[in-house]
Design an enzyme around this catalytic site. Structure first.
Site, PDB file in Angstrom:
ATOM      1  N   ARG A   1      -6.273  14.558  13.198  1.00  0.00           N
ATOM      2  CA  ARG A   1      -6.126  14.255  14.632  1.00  0.00           C
ATOM      3  C   ARG A   1      -6.413  12.787  14.937  1.00  0.00           C
ATOM      4  O   ARG A   1      -5.921  12.237  15.906  1.00  0.00           O
ATOM      5  CB  ARG A   1      -7.105  15.103  15.467  1.00  0.00           C
ATOM      6  CG  ARG A   1      -6.804  16.578  15.479  1.00  0.00           C
ATOM      7  CD  ARG A   1      -7.621  17.251  16.587  1.00  0.00           C
ATOM      8  NE  ARG A   1      -7.683  18.690  16.440  1.00  0.00           N
ATOM      9  CZ  ARG A   1      -6.762  19.542  16.878  1.00  0.00           C
ATOM     10  NH1 ARG A   1      -5.686  19.090  17.482  1.00  0.00           N
ATOM     11  NH2 ARG A   1      -6.904  20.839  16.719  1.00  0.00           N
TER      12      ARG A   1
ATOM     13  N   ASP B   1       7.179  23.048  20.913  1.00  0.00           N
ATOM     14  CA  ASP B   1       7.854  23.499  19.702  1.00  0.00           C
ATOM     15  C   ASP B   1       8.690  24.736  20.069  1.00  0.00           C
ATOM     16  O   ASP B   1       9.792  24.600  20.592  1.00  0.00           O
ATOM     17  CB  ASP B   1       6.764  23.777  18.663  1.00  0.00           C
ATOM     18  CG  ASP B   1       7.269  24.113  17.284  1.00  0.00           C
ATOM     19  OD1 ASP B   1       8.357  23.665  16.918  1.00  0.00           O
ATOM     20  OD2 ASP B   1       6.568  24.831  16.548  1.00  0.00           O
TER      21      ASP B   1
ATOM     22  N   PHE C   1       6.965  18.861  10.521  1.00  0.00           N
ATOM     23  CA  PHE C   1       5.590  19.061  10.974  1.00  0.00           C
ATOM     24  C   PHE C   1       4.864  17.722  11.030  1.00  0.00           C
ATOM     25  O   PHE C   1       4.797  16.999  10.054  1.00  0.00           O
ATOM     26  CB  PHE C   1       4.847  20.036  10.062  1.00  0.00           C
ATOM     27  CG  PHE C   1       3.619  20.575  10.725  1.00  0.00           C
ATOM     28  CD1 PHE C   1       3.710  21.660  11.598  1.00  0.00           C
ATOM     29  CD2 PHE C   1       2.390  19.977  10.525  1.00  0.00           C
ATOM     30  CE1 PHE C   1       2.581  22.133  12.253  1.00  0.00           C
ATOM     31  CE2 PHE C   1       1.251  20.455  11.173  1.00  0.00           C
ATOM     32  CZ  PHE C   1       1.351  21.540  12.033  1.00  0.00           C
TER      33      PHE C   1
ATOM     34  N   GLU D   1       0.632  18.099  27.378  1.00  0.00           N
ATOM     35  CA  GLU D   1       0.641  18.829  26.103  1.00  0.00           C
ATOM     36  C   GLU D   1       0.988  17.851  24.979  1.00  0.00           C
ATOM     37  O   GLU D   1       1.676  16.845  25.210  1.00  0.00           O
ATOM     38  CB  GLU D   1       1.672  19.968  26.238  1.00  0.00           C
ATOM     39  CG  GLU D   1       1.945  20.791  25.015  1.00  0.00           C
ATOM     40  CD  GLU D   1       0.769  21.579  24.473  1.00  0.00           C
ATOM     41  OE1 GLU D   1      -0.262  20.949  24.179  1.00  0.00           O
ATOM     42  OE2 GLU D   1       0.899  22.799  24.284  1.00  0.00           O
ATOM     43  N   ASP D   2       0.542  18.141  23.785  1.00  0.00           N
ATOM     44  CA  ASP D   2       0.876  17.268  22.657  1.00  0.00           C
ATOM     45  C   ASP D   2       2.334  17.420  22.231  1.00  0.00           C
ATOM     46  O   ASP D   2       3.061  16.445  22.104  1.00  0.00           O
ATOM     47  CB  ASP D   2      -0.073  17.511  21.456  1.00  0.00           C
ATOM     48  CG  ASP D   2      -0.178  18.975  21.035  1.00  0.00           C
ATOM     49  OD1 ASP D   2       0.493  19.841  21.653  1.00  0.00           O
ATOM     50  OD2 ASP D   2      -0.925  19.261  20.088  1.00  0.00           O
TER      51      ASP D   2
HETATM   52  P1  IMP Z   1       4.803  26.300  20.733  1.00  0.00           P
HETATM   53  O1  IMP Z   1       4.076  27.393  21.456  1.00  0.00           O
HETATM   54  O2  IMP Z   1       5.542  26.823  19.527  1.00  0.00           O
HETATM   55  O3  IMP Z   1       5.682  25.456  21.621  1.00  0.00           O
HETATM   56  O4  IMP Z   1       3.715  25.409  20.052  1.00  0.00           O
HETATM   57  C1  IMP Z   1       3.031  24.459  20.684  1.00  0.00           C
HETATM   58  C2  IMP Z   1       1.772  24.136  19.918  1.00  0.00           C
HETATM   59  O5  IMP Z   1       1.934  24.259  18.512  1.00  0.00           O
HETATM   60  C3  IMP Z   1       1.415  22.696  20.145  1.00  0.00           C
HETATM   61  O6  IMP Z   1       0.560  22.580  21.250  1.00  0.00           O
HETATM   62  C4  IMP Z   1       0.730  22.315  18.856  1.00  0.00           C
HETATM   63  O7  IMP Z   1      -0.636  22.613  18.942  1.00  0.00           O
HETATM   64  C5  IMP Z   1       1.344  23.207  17.816  1.00  0.00           C
HETATM   65  N1  IMP Z   1       2.395  22.479  17.047  1.00  0.00           N
HETATM   66  C6  IMP Z   1       3.727  22.658  17.090  1.00  0.00           C
HETATM   67  N2  IMP Z   1       4.371  21.835  16.252  1.00  0.00           N
HETATM   68  C7  IMP Z   1       3.411  21.087  15.679  1.00  0.00           C
HETATM   69  C8  IMP Z   1       3.452  19.996  14.719  1.00  0.00           C
HETATM   70  O8  IMP Z   1       4.495  19.542  14.226  1.00  0.00           O
HETATM   71  N3  IMP Z   1       2.247  19.481  14.383  1.00  0.00           N
HETATM   72  C9  IMP Z   1       1.063  19.921  14.900  1.00  0.00           C
HETATM   73  N4  IMP Z   1       0.987  20.913  15.798  1.00  0.00           N
HETATM   74  C10 IMP Z   1       2.156  21.497  16.180  1.00  0.00           C
HETATM   75 MG    MG Z   2      -1.564  22.392  21.235  1.00  0.00          MG
END
Ligand code: IMP
Ligand code: MG
Length: 178
Positions: free
Chosen positions: A168, A106, A155, A102-103
């Site tokens: 990206r 969050d 962010f 995963e990238d």
């Molecule tokens: P989560 O479900 O809140 O953990 O979000 C995960 C997804 O939100 C990641 O796979 C990203 O695609 C996106 N995301 C969360 N924070 C960022 C950020 O700082 N920059 C870009 N994408 C983010």
């Molecule tokens: Mg993502």
């Protein structure tokens, strides 16, 4: 200006390309040492595509590759809380060691959904490799087995990560300053 033009925004480098490369080499060594046999690596589209391709080339294990598409954001900067599967796996993971790539983690909502979905398919194991982790933002407990960098609650874009599908391609991880 065309409506598809990227709005010029200030970017501040948070993690430069050289540091990303070094850290991925360390993660590759760790992953290669932890597993004995083949693994199936599942990249989460789209954000993980660059991290995944660099990581795979430093993992010394027989590897199969597949992708899943998960969408939770629309075009905003924080989670909508709603997760949608936009692309499922092509392969079965039954009995296999799965490494989800995963990238960024969050809130943890996306990975909670995904792990639940994958567990129902009876893999032998599931571990998570995430390039970035924002622990301050966590709403669901998620254990990241291989984490590139913990970052503050800002962010970020670049190296696969987007804001509204832009940025990206950047080689560094940058904070998007408005
Ligand atoms: P989560 O479900 O809140 O953990 O979000 C995960 C997804 O939100 C990641 O796979 C990203 O695609 C996106 N995301 C969360 N924070 C960022 C950020 O700082 N920059 C870009 N994408 C983010
Ligand atoms: Mg993502």
């Amino acid at each position: 200006m065309s409506e598809n033009a990227i709005t010029p925004t200030k970017l501040r480098v948070l993690v430069p390309a050289e540091k990303i490369k070094e850290r991925i080499e360390e993660l590759g060594k760790q992953i290669s040492a932890d597993y004995k046999g083949p693994i199936i690596v599942i990249g989460i589209l789209k954000g993980a595509f660059i991290f995944m391709s660099d990581l795979l080339r430093v993992v010394e294990l027989p590897t199969r590759v597949d992708f899943m598409g998960i969408s939770s954001y629309g075009n905003s900067k924080s989670t909508s809380g709603e997760v949608r599967l936009t692309k499922d796996l092509d392969m079965s993971v039954e009995g296999l060691d799965v490494l989800v790539v995963e990238d960024i983690v969050d809130s943890g909502v996306t990975l909670t959904y995904l792990i639940h979905l994958l567990s129902q398919r009876r893999p032998r194991s599931i571990r998570i490799a995430a390039l970035l982790d924002k622990p301050d933002r966590r709403m669901r407990p998620i254990k990241v087995n291989y984490c590139g960098f913990e970052i503050p609650d800002e962010f970020v874009v670049g190296y696969g990560l987007d804001y509204a599908e832009d940025y990206r391609h950047l080689k560094d991880i940058c904070v998007l300053e408005s």
